[in-house]
Scaffold this motif. Structure first.
Motif, short mmCIF file in Angstrom:
data_model
loop_
_atom_site.label_atom_id
_atom_site.label_comp_id
_atom_site.label_asym_id
_atom_site.label_seq_id
_atom_site.Cartn_x
_atom_site.Cartn_y
_atom_site.Cartn_z
N PHE A 689 0.85 -1.20 0.00
CA PHE A 689 0.00 0.00 0.00
C PHE A 689 0.89 1.25 0.00
O PHE A 689 1.84 1.36 0.76
CB PHE A 689 -0.88 0.00 1.26
N ILE A 690 0.56 2.24 -0.88
CA ILE A 690 1.28 3.52 -0.90
C ILE A 690 0.37 4.65 -0.44
O ILE A 690 0.70 5.39 0.48
CB ILE A 690 1.84 3.81 -2.31
N SER A 691 -0.80 4.77 -1.06
CA SER A 691 -1.71 5.86 -0.67
C SER A 691 -3.11 5.55 -1.16
O SER A 691 -3.32 4.69 -2.03
CB SER A 691 -1.24 7.19 -1.24
N ALA A 692 -4.10 6.28 -0.60
CA ALA A 692 -5.50 6.14 -1.03
C ALA A 692 -6.25 7.40 -0.64
O ALA A 692 -5.87 8.11 0.30
CB ALA A 692 -6.14 4.92 -0.38
N PHE A 693 -7.33 7.70 -1.37
CA PHE A 693 -8.22 8.80 -0.97
C PHE A 693 -9.62 8.53 -1.52
O PHE A 693 -9.80 7.74 -2.45
CB PHE A 693 -7.71 10.15 -1.47
N GLN A 731 -8.11 4.16 6.96
CA GLN A 731 -8.82 3.00 7.50
C GLN A 731 -9.01 1.89 6.44
O GLN A 731 -9.94 1.10 6.50
CB GLN A 731 -10.19 3.41 8.05
N THR A 732 -8.08 1.85 5.49
CA THR A 732 -8.12 0.79 4.48
C THR A 732 -7.65 -0.52 5.09
O THR A 732 -6.60 -0.57 5.74
CB THR A 732 -7.22 1.15 3.27
N GLU A 733 -8.45 -1.58 4.91
CA GLU A 733 -8.08 -2.90 5.39
C GLU A 733 -7.15 -3.56 4.36
O GLU A 733 -7.41 -3.53 3.17
CB GLU A 733 -9.32 -3.77 5.59
N ILE A 734 -6.08 -4.18 4.87
CA ILE A 734 -5.11 -4.86 3.99
C ILE A 734 -4.92 -6.27 4.55
O ILE A 734 -4.54 -6.43 5.72
CB ILE A 734 -3.76 -4.11 3.96
N TYR A 735 -5.23 -7.28 3.73
CA TYR A 735 -5.09 -8.66 4.21
C TYR A 735 -4.87 -9.61 3.04
O TYR A 735 -4.99 -9.23 1.87
CB TYR A 735 -6.32 -9.08 5.01
N TYR A 736 -4.52 -10.85 3.39
CA TYR A 736 -4.31 -11.88 2.37
C TYR A 736 -5.57 -12.76 2.28
O TYR A 736 -6.16 -13.14 3.30
CB TYR A 736 -3.13 -12.79 2.71
N THR A 741 -3.37 -10.19 -2.36
CA THR A 741 -3.46 -9.14 -1.34
C THR A 741 -4.72 -8.34 -1.64
O THR A 741 -4.95 -7.93 -2.78
CB THR A 741 -2.24 -8.22 -1.36
N VAL A 742 -5.54 -8.11 -0.59
CA VAL A 742 -6.81 -7.41 -0.77
C VAL A 742 -6.74 -6.06 -0.04
O VAL A 742 -6.32 -5.99 1.11
CB VAL A 742 -7.98 -8.25 -0.21
N PHE A 743 -7.15 -5.00 -0.77
CA PHE A 743 -7.34 -3.68 -0.17
C PHE A 743 -8.85 -3.44 -0.11
O PHE A 743 -9.52 -3.45 -1.15
CB PHE A 743 -6.67 -2.59 -1.01
N ALA A 744 -9.39 -3.25 1.11
CA ALA A 744 -10.85 -3.14 1.28
C ALA A 744 -11.22 -1.87 2.03
O ALA A 744 -10.54 -1.48 2.99
CB ALA A 744 -11.37 -4.37 2.02
N ASN A 745 -12.31 -1.25 1.59
CA ASN A 745 -12.82 -0.05 2.26
C ASN A 745 -14.24 0.22 1.77
O ASN A 745 -14.77 -0.51 0.93
CB ASN A 745 -11.91 1.15 1.99
N TRP A 746 -14.84 1.30 2.30
CA TRP A 746 -16.24 1.60 2.02
C TRP A 746 -16.39 2.78 1.06
O TRP A 746 -15.63 3.74 1.12
CB TRP A 746 -16.99 1.92 3.31
N LEU A 759 -6.46 4.47 -5.37
CA LEU A 759 -5.57 3.62 -4.58
C LEU A 759 -4.27 3.44 -5.35
O LEU A 759 -4.28 3.10 -6.53
CB LEU A 759 -6.22 2.25 -4.34
N THR A 760 -3.14 3.70 -4.69
CA THR A 760 -1.81 3.51 -5.29
C THR A 760 -1.06 2.43 -4.52
O THR A 760 -1.03 2.47 -3.27
CB THR A 760 -1.00 4.82 -5.28
N TYR A 761 -0.48 1.48 -5.23
CA TYR A 761 0.23 0.38 -4.58
C TYR A 761 1.38 -0.09 -5.48
O TYR A 761 1.38 0.12 -6.69
CB TYR A 761 -0.71 -0.78 -4.27
N LYS A 762 2.36 -0.72 -4.84
CA LYS A 762 3.54 -1.22 -5.55
C LYS A 762 3.46 -2.74 -5.66
O LYS A 762 3.16 -3.42 -4.67
CB LYS A 762 4.82 -0.81 -4.81
N LEU A 763 3.74 -3.26 -6.84
CA LEU A 763 3.69 -4.71 -7.04
C LEU A 763 4.87 -5.39 -6.35
O LEU A 763 5.94 -4.79 -6.19
CB LEU A 763 3.68 -5.04 -8.53
N PRO A 764 4.71 -6.65 -5.96
CA PRO A 764 5.76 -7.34 -5.18
C PRO A 764 6.90 -7.88 -6.04
O PRO A 764 7.78 -8.54 -5.51
CB PRO A 764 4.99 -8.50 -4.54
N PHE A 765 6.89 -7.62 -7.34
CA PHE A 765 7.94 -8.16 -8.21
C PHE A 765 8.35 -7.09 -9.21
O PHE A 765 7.67 -6.08 -9.41
CB PHE A 765 7.44 -9.40 -8.96
N LYS A 766 9.51 -7.34 -9.82
CA LYS A 766 9.97 -6.49 -10.91
C LYS A 766 9.73 -7.21 -12.23
O LYS A 766 9.26 -8.35 -12.24
CB LYS A 766 11.46 -6.16 -10.74
N ILE A 767 10.03 -6.52 -13.33
CA ILE A 767 9.85 -7.12 -14.65
C ILE A 767 10.62 -8.44 -14.72
O ILE A 767 11.81 -8.50 -14.38
CB ILE A 767 10.34 -6.16 -15.76
#
Length: 860
Positions: A689-693, A731-736, A741-746, A759-767
């Motif tokens: 997770f990086i950011s959300a609004f 208050q974003t929920e982050i779980y497996y 990986t799930v990002f959950a909110n209302w 929602l901005t997020y970084k992937l767990p792998f590179k090219i």
């Protein structure tokens, strides 16, 4: 003589015949019998086209005599157009067919005449050229002979050459010939060979002309057979358009026979000429093209005739309901298709091998179309055979099968498609519906029988502390939700089931478009595709009898009528139904789950089972869950934008923007309330997770607390909850959940308003880099390798892939922008219609099914 006069009179006045009074008192019966007899002869002699104009039965004369004609027909006839008590239009159009036949014959004769003149002209020219060449060769031989030194017998003794030549023994008269010594010059062999060549050259034009005449006769015969075949093919198309399977089959079979005869004529050409044709480059291509085309045409005609025969048999079997059940009829149809498949394969290969340049220009587009469509037809037949195996198992070919059918209202979105408003329990035995039960109270009838108290997932506690059957389709992975639904059903007193069919309300709307409106007089309604959702919702929510308290009774009464219409549908409706079902499966309007391992594996392999997809690449699945938002998803339009930034070091950052627009009006029944959505965004496992609004907060007092002494916890929910953390700012929920990986909110959207979240997020792998020579167990990598092929020697290629998985019940517009650094050279893209702009790619469409995007590139 009187007969002729009477006939002329009838013929002259036939257009004016309006009543039976215009027929004389004595002769109408005789004339009527003649007409009936001739009609019967014509109906049973479709090949007989040589009919005099005076003998053709015109519509005005034949129409009043249809009943008499039908009586004269043999009782065993099964021709549909005779059973319907009308005279085949093919008989009435014989005059037109005869005219077309004469016109076609004249055109063939003209073509043959033109070709003859052209070939003769070319042969004459060739003959003159050969004569000149022969004269030159003779002159050169004589010149060379004069240059040879004269041979003296003393210096150069003659060589004795022994020739061993065996001839057949012949009884010849004794003839006394003078003895002579024959001495051959040194170079006699070359002279003899030259003489033989000269003779062959001089004789060949006459031999070629004689063979040409034979070829021309063959050509005319082949053209005649082919033209006849094409005529019957055309008639079969007309019969098929009129849904006349019997006549379609007859015409196709006749066309196939004509194509076969034409092919035999081509193969029976003199072997020497056939060999010459094959070694002459230009003619060889034409000969091979003709042979391949005729073979393909014969195989296609035979296949089509067999298919028509199979369908007609299926239709006839359908009428003998007491003799064969549905699974036996389906099995017979499958066997027929298995016989057709080899011919389709041969025809496909023949068409792919022909040289398209040898086809006349005005037919090339048709051949190209056949080349493209035949592999599709072959694949469809192959798939139908496989699907029929699946259908036979589902329909209980060997033993009784019991299924839950869940009707999901996708105006109130849930992870598997919609809220479970109603359900049915159906028993299938050898294709027949033995029993169908639809509770009038829907899933709420199961509440009283539920023997366990399980605390609901936290978001659902806004509605109910206890987790129950109607809310058990909580997981985005459909097999997981299906297992939970079966568990709740059995714990509520329901029997063991073999699987679940998930059907969305939007699919029933499309179904009604095929079957037509259904009258419901007991409710004062006629249910159609236009009003299905509104009328059912009004009955379920407001109009039902509160004392009886069976709000879902209208669905229980509607379902049997709908099923009855489908069972008794005609052929065209059934074909449309098959198309609708396959589209529904591909677009997740219908989803399947089976407890049988082999059936479930087949369903998942065809992407009909709603399973969360596994991948080593990028992944996105946006799952909405309407909680206390009534039916407002019917008024929500959604737009999604995903921006993928691939950095120079190969790292990837995604920014997801989602906009919801609520078009409902405030206080409007069912739609005039806020749309409340517990939004879950599924991404590759390990995404950061990086950011959300833009998300909304929900007051904690809305969620009822559960008493642990009363309610037990679900093990799967606990294992997911143990991985959960909450981002404090949004208050974003982050779980497996599984391998995601799930990002959950209302998100809460008021009627008439618009809401955007990001929602901005970084992937767990590179090219990733992969080597083409190394095998991989990853299906996606293997697919990408199949797209690349062996076109490059560079085995170190970089790739980015993205799977977009669609939630059942909701289509939405999505735009994906993939930004690449300047250091990457594009090698291949998938799909090919990805739009390239500068150093980024754009993908845009209305997402109605799962999609795969991939870019393969080299690093500079």
């Amino acid at each position: 003589m009187k007969k002729k006069k009477t006939n002329k009179k009838i013929k002259r006045k036939k257009p004016q015949l309006k009543t039976k009074k215009k027929i004389s008192a004595k002769k109408p019966m005789r004339s009527k019998k003649r007409t009936v007899k001739k009609a019967v002869e014509l109906l049973y002699s479709p090949k007989e086209l040589q009919i005099k104009e005076s003998e053709i039965i015109q519509t005005e004369v034949a129409k009043p005599l249809q009943k008499e004609i039908i009586k004269e027909l043999p009782k065993h006839t099964s021709a549909p157009y005779l059973r319907k008590n009308y005279i085949s239009r093919h008989v009435l159009d014989l005059k037109k067919i005869q005219a077309e036949k004469y016109q076609l014959q004249n055109e063939r004769e003209k073509d043959a005449h033109d070709i003859s003149e052209e070939v003769l002209r070319k042969i004459t020219g060739k003959k003159n050229q050969i004569a000149k060449r022969v004269k030159t060769i003779v002159h050169n031989i004589e010149s060379e002979a004069e240059k040879l030194p004269k041979i003296s017998p003393k210096k150069y003794p003659q060589k004795k050459i022994k020739l061993k030549i065996s001839f057949p023994k012949l009884d010849l008269p004794d003839i006394n010939l003078p003895k002579a010594k024959i001495s051959l010059p040194l170079y006699w062999a070359k002279a003899i060979i030259s003489f033989i060549i000269i003779c062959l050259i001089l004789i060949s034009p006459f031999f070629a002309f004689d063979q040409y005449r034979n070829l021309l006769e063959k050509k005319n015969t082949i053209l005649g057979r082919t033209a006849s075949a094409l005529t019957h093919l055309s008639l079969s198309g007309e019969a098929a358009s009129a849904h006349d399977l019997y006549y379609t089959q007859f015409e196709l079979q006749t066309a196939s026979e004509n194509f076969t005869e034409a092919e035999k004529e081509l193969q029976n050409i003199n072997l020497i000429i056939q060999g010459l044709l094959k070694i002459t480059p230009k003619i060889s291509d034409q000969y091979n093209t003709a042979a391949k085309l005729l073979d393909a045409a014969e195989k296609l005609s035979t296949s089509a005739a067999n298919l028509s025969f199979a369908l007609e048999n299926f239709e006839l079997l359908d009428k003998n309901k007491n003799e064969l059940n549905l699974t036996e009829k389906l099995s017979a149809l499958k066997d027929s298709l298995n016989l057709i498949l080899p011919d389709l394969k041969i025809a496909k290969n023949d068409l792919l091998e022909i040289n398209i340049k040898e086809i006349p220009v005005n037919f090339q587009d048709k051949i190209i179309m056949l080349q493209e469509i035949l592999p599709v037809i072959e694949n469809n037949v192959y798939q139908f055979i496989n699907y029929s195996d699946l259908a036979l198992q589902i329909l209980g070919q060997d033993n009784l099968k019991r299924y839950l059918i869940l009707f999901q209202n996708n105006n109130e979105l849930r992870p598997t498609g919609g809220f479970i408003g109603s359900y049915a329990l159906v028993d299938f035995d050898r294709g027949n519906i033995e029993k169908i039960s639809i509770p009038g109270g829907g899933p709420y009838d199961l509440k009283a029988g539920l023997k366990v108290n399980i605390s609901a997932p936290r978001p659902l506690r806004i509605l109910n502390q206890r987790w129950e059957f109607q809310d058990a389709n909580w997981f985005a992975d459909l097999p997981t939700s299906a297992d939970k639904l079966i568990w709740f059903y059995e714990k509520s007193g329901g029997p063991t089931t073999d699987g679940i069919f998930f059907i969305n309300a939007s699919f029933v709307e499309k179904l009604l478009k095929i079957t037509g409106p259904i009258d419901m007089p007991e409710y004062g309604k006629t249910i159609s595709t236009e009003n299905f959702i509104n009328e059912i919702q009004k009955s379920v929510e407001f109009e039902y009898d509160k004392t009886i308290n069976k709000p879902k009774q209208i669905i229980a009464d509607l379902a049997p009528k709908l099923i009855d219409k489908l069972i008794h549908a005609d052929k065209i409706t059934l074909i449309d139904l098959v198309d609708l079902v396959f589209n529904g499966l591909n677009e997740k309007e219908i989803q399947l789950y089976f407890t049988n391992y082999s059936l479930e594996k087949f369903v998942l392999n065809n992407n009909w089972g709603g399973q969360i997809k596994k991948t080593d690449g990028d992944y996105l699945n946006i799952v909405s869950t309407n909680i206390a938002g009534e039916k407002t998803d019917a008024k929500i339009s959604q737009k999604v934008n995903l921006k993928v930034d691939i950095k120079k070091d190969g790292s990837i950052i995604n920014t997801l923007t989602l906009t919801k627009i609520h078009s409902g009006e405030k206080n409007e029944a069912l739609y005039g309330v806020p749309n409340v959505d517990y939004l879950r965004i599924y991404t590759p496992k390990g995404s950061e997770f990086i950011s959300a609004f833009g998300f909304d907060s929900m007051e904690s007092e809305l969620f009822e607390n559960v008493d642990p002494e009363i309610f037990k916890t679900d093990e799967l929910l606990v294992s997911i909850s143990n991985t959960k953390r909450i981002e404090p700012l949004t208050q974003t929920e982050i779980y497996y959940e599984g391998d995601k990986t799930v990002f959950a909110n209302w998100i809460k959207v008021q009627p008439g308003q618009e809401k955007t979240i990001s929602l901005t997020y970084k992937l767990p792998f590179k090219i990733n880099l992969f080597n083409l020579d190394q095998p991989s167990n990853n299906d996606l990598i293997e697919f990408l390798k199949s797209q690349i092929g062996n076109e490059s020697d560079n085995n170190n290629l970089s790739w980015y892939s993205l799977i977009l998985q669609k939630q059942s019940g909701k289509n939405y517009d999505i735009e994906v922008q993939i930004n690449l650094p300047d250091t990457f050279d594009i090698y291949k893209i998938y799909p090919k219609d990805l739009i390239k702009k500068n150093n980024y790619f754009i993908f845009y469409e209305n997402l109605n099914a799962d999609k795969l995007l991939a870019i393969i590139f080299n690093k500079k």
